[in-house]
Scaffold this active site. Structure first.
Site, PDB file in Angstrom:
ATOM      1  N   THR A 154      40.171  42.399  48.349  1.00  0.00           N
ATOM      2  CA  THR A 154      39.008  43.832  48.365  1.00  0.00           C
ATOM      3  C   THR A 154      38.104  43.199  49.423  1.00  0.00           C
ATOM      4  OG1 THR A 154      39.153  43.833  46.237  1.00  0.00           O
ATOM      5  CG2 THR A 154      36.874  44.832  47.100  1.00  0.00           C
ATOM      6  N   ASP A 185      36.398  47.538  39.227  1.00  0.00           N
ATOM      7  CA  ASP A 185      34.406  47.199  39.493  1.00  0.00           C
ATOM      8  C   ASP A 185      33.970  47.516  40.805  1.00  0.00           C
ATOM      9  OD1 ASP A 185      35.940  45.055  40.419  1.00  0.00           O
ATOM     10  OD2 ASP A 185      34.771  44.154  41.999  1.00  0.00           O
TER      11      ASP A 185
HETATM   12  N1  ASP Z   1      38.047  43.947  42.192  1.00  0.00           N
HETATM   13  C1  ASP Z   1      39.617  44.611  42.946  1.00  0.00           C
HETATM   14  C2  ASP Z   1      40.163  44.969  41.109  1.00  0.00           C
HETATM   15  O1  ASP Z   1      39.709  44.181  40.270  1.00  0.00           O
HETATM   16  C3  ASP Z   1      40.153  43.671  43.436  1.00  0.00           C
HETATM   17  C4  ASP Z   1      39.975  42.465  44.093  1.00  0.00           C
HETATM   18  O2  ASP Z   1      38.820  42.422  44.259  1.00  0.00           O
HETATM   19  O3  ASP Z   1      40.812  42.033  44.751  1.00  0.00           O
HETATM   20  O4  ASP Z   1      41.135  45.955  41.228  1.00  0.00           O
END
Ligand code: ASP
Length: 280
Positions: A154, A185
């Site tokens: 992300t 999130d």
């Molecule tokens: N927070 C993101 C999710 O759970 C994934 C990530 O941070 O890479 O979809």
């Protein structure tokens, strides 16, 4: 003026030195380019700019190069929050747009500012976002080999502009192989939150970040007078009982930059005009 960006966590499938160096170089270049942009733009404009650059870089799991879900499709989420107006806008599970963060930006003036699924994609089309496949051969190969579930990447940005205003943007392709309909999130106040005192962008396992209300909690603590790095420490301590997997970046109104990760492999870079700090 201050800026910090993140590119998620290293996945177990890409801990090789070559990828690490490529991510360090990409983040260093993007944070510097975005700082230049911040000189003549607001914090809100700048976080959209920085996150768009990160979305366009296939090294990261947002925009082009997003992870593929369990049904073989890509759905992305992104959110923008202006700390001064305290308004958040976002898209959840949007499909086939190049820059989800720019769709979130377009939603900012509306009363209905967080759209999901087909509604988000339809809004994008109506507002001139062309159909664009964000799939890359690398992600398809990972998906076929069922490797993507170990990968996160992300992206996010927090900026403090010359007028002392804070904004934050976060964008994700999700965790890979997720059930259709899962909400990460990233387009919630747990993963992306700002006010006049502080801005926070998170990465990690969305469910853990939501359970801990991570971004909103850090911002609230700073608003109530806790120093930003203490607010990070306390909030990350609270992830421990359930071994929560999370990372976060933040800046407060005085320009203090902070970052933490529960499992130390978050990929980030910050720039204050003089020094770049990049993950090692
Ligand atoms: N927070 C993101 C999710 O759970 C994934 C990530 O941070 O890479 O979809």
């Amino acid at each position: 003026m201050k800026i910090i960006i993140h590119g998620g966590f290293f996945s177990e499938s890409s801990t090789d030195l070559k990828t690490k160096t490529a991510k360090q170089e990409a983040l260093t270049a993007i944070v510097k380019q975005s700082y230049e942009y911040l000189k003549t733009h607001t914090a809100t404009e700048t976080v959209v700019y920085a996150v768009s650059l990160l979305e366009d870089d296939v090294l990261f799991n947002a925009g082009t190069g997003s992870q593929i879900q369990s049904d073989g499709q890509i759905r992305m989420s992104a959110a923008l929050m202006d700390g001064t107006t305290q308004k958040m806008s976002g898209v959840i599970n949007i499909q086939d747009v190049k820059n989800p963060i720019q769709v979130a930006e377009q939603l900012m003036p509306y009363d209905d500012r967080v759209l999901g699924g087909e509604g988000a994609t339809a809004f994008a089309r109506k507002n001139g976002f062309a159909e664009y496949s964000t799939e890359t051969p690398e992600r398809r190969a990972e998906f076929e080999k069922k490797l993507a579930a170990t990968g996160t990447g992300t992206v996010g940005c927090v900026a403090l502009d010359a007028n002392g205003k804070i904004a934050v943007a976060t964008s994700t392709g999700g965790k890979g192989f997720e059930m259709v309909g899962r909400i990460s999130d990233s387009a919630t106040v747990a993963g992306n939150y700002a006010n006049a005192f502080c801005g926070i962008s998170c990465t990690g396992v969305g469910e853990d970040i939501v359970s801990n209300a991570t971004a909103a909690k850090i911002v609230t603590r700073v608003t109530d007078g806790m120093p930003i790095c203490d607010a990070f420490d306390k909030t990350f301590e609270e992830l421990k009982p359930y071994d929560g997997f999370a990372g976060a970046i933040g800046i407060d109104a005085r320009g203090k930059i902070c970052h933490r990760d529960s499992h130390p492999s978050m990929v980030f870079a910050s720039f204050d005009g003089d020094n770049v700090e990049v993950f090692g």
